[in-house]
Design an enzyme around this catalytic site. Sequence first.
Site, PDB file in Angstrom:
ATOM      1  N   HIS A   1       0.834  -1.206   0.000  1.00 45.59           N
ATOM      2  CA  HIS A   1       0.000   0.000   0.000  1.00 45.59           C
ATOM      3  C   HIS A   1       0.871   1.259   0.000  1.00 45.59           C
ATOM      4  CE1 HIS A   1      -3.714   2.254   1.266  1.00 45.59           C
ATOM      5  NE2 HIS A   1      -2.798   3.081   1.761  1.00 45.59           N
ATOM      6  N   GLU A   2       1.841   1.321   0.906  1.00 45.25           N
ATOM      7  CA  GLU A   2       2.673   2.522   1.010  1.00 45.25           C
ATOM      8  C   GLU A   2       3.610   2.668  -0.192  1.00 45.25           C
ATOM      9  OE1 GLU A   2       1.817   4.712   2.965  1.00 45.25           O
ATOM     10  OE2 GLU A   2       0.611   3.546   4.371  1.00 45.25           O
TER      11      GLU A   2
ATOM     12  N   HIS B   1       1.755   4.353  -2.934  1.00 44.71           N
ATOM     13  CA  HIS B   1       1.820   5.816  -2.835  1.00 44.71           C
ATOM     14  C   HIS B   1       3.166   6.335  -3.331  1.00 44.71           C
ATOM     15  CE1 HIS B   1      -1.970   6.269  -0.853  1.00 44.71           C
ATOM     16  NE2 HIS B   1      -1.614   5.703   0.289  1.00 44.71           N
TER      17      HIS B   1
END
Length: 244
Positions: free
Chosen positions: A177-178, A181
């Site tokens: 997820h990170e 980003h």
Amino acid sequence: MHRPCGTHISSEEIRAVEKENLRKLNGTTFTEDDLSKRATTIYVSWNSIAETAGGKGYVTDAQITDTISKLNASFMGSGFTFTLSLKRKWVQAAWFNGNKNSVEEKAMKKYLRLGDVKTLNIYTTNFGELNPKLLGHGTFPWNYNAQTAYLDGIVVKYVAVSGGSATNYNQGAVFVHEVGHWLGLYHTFQGGCVDGGSGGDYVSDTPAQADGTSGCPSGIDTCPNLPGQDLIHNFMDYSNDRSV
């Protein structure tokens, strides 16, 4: 519990970023074959921060290896592969317990960060008392510049590694997820009930979603007046690790 992510961006900033992206692309489109030709190896510098030697915050080599494997499996077909180039373990209580964007966290990054814009720096910490439910946060690629390059990378709570002790969030999905980003992706629910192709997360095949998902439900549709159900199996949502 949601997967609390500390990476946020305003709708105004997104519009400015996407306008610039369109200007740079100038009508260019890409196929899957193009992606394979543009394959990029991302070298990972991993820093595990512990409060005490072998104690709270300790992450094993196997957990690091498994988490890198999770990244590669999850980004398969994207043109990105991840290679662990360096892993270091530090005992530093102030860094370990530093809140998001705190003086302590910035000092840690300034001291430890290695490589250039193509290097993914990962830090595992505990976050502090101001961020008790935070599991991770990362930077966006367009925020990278010479003056603040040391801030680039992702910080994830150590218990969220593959094989960690975070309930429902210990299969490495928080890292995916990170990193999403870090590579320029938004949350699937960015902007709420807005068509993804013209706003929201700016991904045309992502149905609009009002908010992040809690748990691992099925058949959820938080924007019933727009096409499609919530993509609870998407890494850029907040679903439990087992959902993705």
